[in-house]
Design a protein around this motif. Sequence first.
Motif, PDB file in Angstrom:
ATOM      1  N   CYS A 135      40.965  30.223 -32.823  1.00 28.71           N
ATOM      2  CA  CYS A 135      42.356  30.482 -33.242  1.00 28.71           C
ATOM      3  C   CYS A 135      43.267  29.370 -32.741  1.00 28.71           C
ATOM      4  CB  CYS A 135      42.847  31.827 -32.709  1.00 28.71           C
ATOM      5  SG  CYS A 135      42.240  33.253 -33.589  1.00 28.71           S
ATOM      6  N   GLY A 136      43.072  28.960 -31.499  1.00 26.81           N
ATOM      7  CA  GLY A 136      43.880  27.880 -30.931  1.00 26.81           C
ATOM      8  C   GLY A 136      43.666  26.569 -31.656  1.00 26.81           C
ATOM      9  N   ILE A 137      42.414  26.235 -31.939  1.00 26.42           N
ATOM     10  CA  ILE A 137      42.113  24.987 -32.650  1.00 26.42           C
ATOM     11  C   ILE A 137      42.735  25.013 -34.042  1.00 26.42           C
ATOM     12  CG2 ILE A 137      40.249  23.642 -33.712  1.00 26.42           C
ATOM     13  CD1 ILE A 137      38.544  24.391 -31.230  1.00 26.42           C
ATOM     14  N   LEU A 138      42.624  26.131 -34.726  1.00 24.53           N
ATOM     15  CA  LEU A 138      43.209  26.247 -36.061  1.00 24.53           C
ATOM     16  C   LEU A 138      44.721  26.048 -36.012  1.00 24.53           C
ATOM     17  CD1 LEU A 138      42.639  26.788 -39.029  1.00 24.53           C
ATOM     18  CD2 LEU A 138      42.890  29.217 -38.574  1.00 24.53           C
ATOM     19  N   MET A 139      45.363  26.585 -34.986  1.00 24.76           N
ATOM     20  CA  MET A 139      46.815  26.422 -34.867  1.00 24.76           C
ATOM     21  C   MET A 139      47.194  24.975 -34.582  1.00 24.76           C
ATOM     22  SD  MET A 139      47.755  29.897 -32.814  1.00 24.76           S
ATOM     23  CE  MET A 139      49.467  29.514 -32.596  1.00 24.76           C
ATOM     24  N   ILE A 140      46.345  24.251 -33.865  1.00 27.95           N
ATOM     25  CA  ILE A 140      46.622  22.850 -33.550  1.00 27.95           C
ATOM     26  C   ILE A 140      46.378  21.967 -34.775  1.00 27.95           C
ATOM     27  CG2 ILE A 140      45.826  20.848 -32.202  1.00 27.95           C
ATOM     28  CD1 ILE A 140      45.191  22.864 -29.924  1.00 27.95           C
ATOM     29  N   VAL A 141      45.261  22.189 -35.453  1.00 26.87           N
ATOM     30  CA  VAL A 141      44.829  21.310 -36.534  1.00 26.87           C
ATOM     31  C   VAL A 141      45.595  21.550 -37.829  1.00 26.87           C
ATOM     32  CG1 VAL A 141      42.851  20.723 -37.994  1.00 26.87           C
ATOM     33  CG2 VAL A 141      42.542  21.042 -35.554  1.00 26.87           C
TER      34      VAL A 141
END
Length: 183
Positions: A135-141
């Motif tokens: 979820c965090g990676i998706l929000m960053i990318v």
Amino acid sequence: MNHLKNEIRKIYATSLITSIIMLILGILLLSKPDFIISLVSAIVGVMILIPGIVSLVDYFKTKYQANLLIGVILSILGVLFIFNAKFISSILPFALGIYFVMNGIQKLQYAIELRHHQIVQSISTIITSIFIVLCGILMIVNPFGGALAITQILGIFMILYSLLNIYNATSIRRAIKNVSGEF
């Protein structure tokens, strides 16, 4: 094992509190995104503007050049935040994404340590930790398009994160309790 139990206690309390706050914010972001963007932006703007004004006042008292530079920069940023809520909505997913990734990695480390002690519940903890990181990676990318859409999607991620984090913290605590018989 005592060190692990103490760390788990701290993580459990912190996770529960932050998850409840994130859950409430997530629900608000999902249901009232424009209001929340404006509110957060205004609060951050005022928090930046006040030190800027103080630095400008100090400059006129002392003529210290650094105060002028800091005062102008902070004042401009503060006004930008107050009157341009889209700026906040563009950086918020990135900042929360970094937080989610770091938090998920921390939980994953504890889950792997639980797995090392052959605790069965560690598998679900590992899986939820990986979901938190994803979820965090998706929000960053993927910052998405449009301020309201970003805010609503951010609300969904915050709700998802909160629920996964509560489940994860509870699973870790339950696993430690089952192994040690205390807590």
